[in-house]
Write a protein that holds these residues in place. Structure first.
Motif, PDB file in Angstrom:
ATOM      1  N   PRO A   1       0.851  -1.197   0.000  1.00 48.08           N
ATOM      2  CA  PRO A   1       0.000   0.000   0.000  1.00 48.08           C
ATOM      3  C   PRO A   1       0.890   1.251   0.000  1.00 48.08           C
ATOM      4  O   PRO A   1       2.074   1.171   0.331  1.00 48.08           O
ATOM      5  N   PRO A   2       0.327   2.409  -0.352  1.00 44.39           N
ATOM      6  CA  PRO A   2       1.157   3.611  -0.490  1.00 44.39           C
ATOM      7  C   PRO A   2       1.736   4.138   0.828  1.00 44.39           C
ATOM      8  O   PRO A   2       2.797   4.735   0.837  1.00 44.39           O
ATOM      9  N   ASP A   3       1.073   3.902   1.943  1.00 46.73           N
ATOM     10  CA  ASP A   3       1.527   4.531   3.188  1.00 46.73           C
ATOM     11  C   ASP A   3       2.041   3.556   4.246  1.00 46.73           C
ATOM     12  O   ASP A   3       2.229   3.919   5.394  1.00 46.73           O
ATOM     13  N   PHE A   4       2.281   2.307   3.855  1.00 42.99           N
ATOM     14  CA  PHE A   4       2.697   1.311   4.833  1.00 42.99           C
ATOM     15  C   PHE A   4       3.404   0.182   4.101  1.00 42.99           C
ATOM     16  O   PHE A   4       3.084  -0.109   2.952  1.00 42.99           O
ATOM     17  N   PHE A   5       4.359  -0.452   4.732  1.00 45.09           N
ATOM     18  CA  PHE A   5       5.043  -1.591   4.107  1.00 45.09           C
ATOM     19  C   PHE A   5       4.632  -2.869   4.820  1.00 45.09           C
ATOM     20  O   PHE A   5       4.773  -2.980   6.036  1.00 45.09           O
ATOM     21  N   ILE A   6       4.089  -3.815   4.071  1.00 49.02           N
ATOM     22  CA  ILE A   6       3.732  -5.103   4.660  1.00 49.02           C
ATOM     23  C   ILE A   6       4.873  -6.097   4.426  1.00 49.02           C
ATOM     24  O   ILE A   6       5.564  -6.026   3.411  1.00 49.02           O
ATOM     25  N   ASN A   7       5.045  -6.970   5.370  1.00 49.68           N
ATOM     26  CA  ASN A   7       6.112  -7.966   5.245  1.00 49.68           C
ATOM     27  C   ASN A   7       5.838  -8.917   4.091  1.00 49.68           C
ATOM     28  O   ASN A   7       4.694  -9.276   3.822  1.00 49.68           O
ATOM     29  N   CYS A   8       6.919  -9.349   3.487  1.00 51.39           N
ATOM     30  CA  CYS A   8       6.839 -10.300   2.382  1.00 51.39           C
ATOM     31  C   CYS A   8       7.022 -11.734   2.865  1.00 51.39           C
ATOM     32  O   CYS A   8       6.801 -12.663   2.107  1.00 51.39           O
ATOM     33  N   HIS A   9       7.437 -11.877   4.133  1.00 49.20           N
ATOM     34  CA  HIS A   9       7.759 -13.213   4.618  1.00 49.20           C
ATOM     35  C   HIS A   9       7.786 -13.273   6.139  1.00 49.20           C
ATOM     36  O   HIS A   9       7.722 -12.250   6.814  1.00 49.20           O
TER      37      HIS A   9
END
Length: 135
Positions: A52-60
């Motif tokens: 998302p534009p305002d947050f980084f989600i984990n990939c793993h």
């Protein structure tokens, strides 16, 4: 005769307790310095596209087996530290209970040297090759 019976009973008891932990001494060493990951995406591109534009989600998610039976596990974005032991074909991580791991315990079944199965949710965690989770 009574001494022989006591001796036999002691041998049987010692044999049973020795079999309780079927992994020999040093079994933990085979995992030392290794990391296993559970990927949420098939590629780095997919992961970056899903952000998302305002947050980084984990990939793993990741578990690292360190020296002296220490371990670190990342379930979300927090790294939890504890210890691990190998019993039979299971790796048992123990740590202080927390909001992500309320029991303070994570158990992996060892399928082979490159694959662990987390027993509570049956997810596959694969051995990391090199320094990238995407290898």
């Amino acid at each position: 005769m009574k001494e022989k019976i006591i001796y036999i009973v002691l041998i049987i008891l010692l044999s049973l307790t020795a079999c309780n932990k079927l992994s020999g001494p040093g079994q933990e060493k085979q995992f030392e310095g290794k990391s296993y990951v559970r990927l949420f995406f098939n590629s780095e591109e997919e992961c970056l596209d899903a952000q998302p534009p305002d947050f980084f989600i984990n990939c793993h998610q990741q578990v690292d087996f360190l020296k002296n039976n220490d371990a670190e596990i990342m379930v979300s974005d927090i790294i939890w530290r504890g210890t691990y032991e190998v019993i039979n074909k299971k790796i048992i991580l123990s740590m202080e209970p927390n909001f992500e791991i309320p029991s303070g315990e994570v158990i992996f079944e060892v399928k082979n040297n490159t694959l662990l199965i987390k027993t509570d949710d049956k997810t596959e965690w694969r051995k990391m090759k090199g320094n990238s989770i995407w290898n």
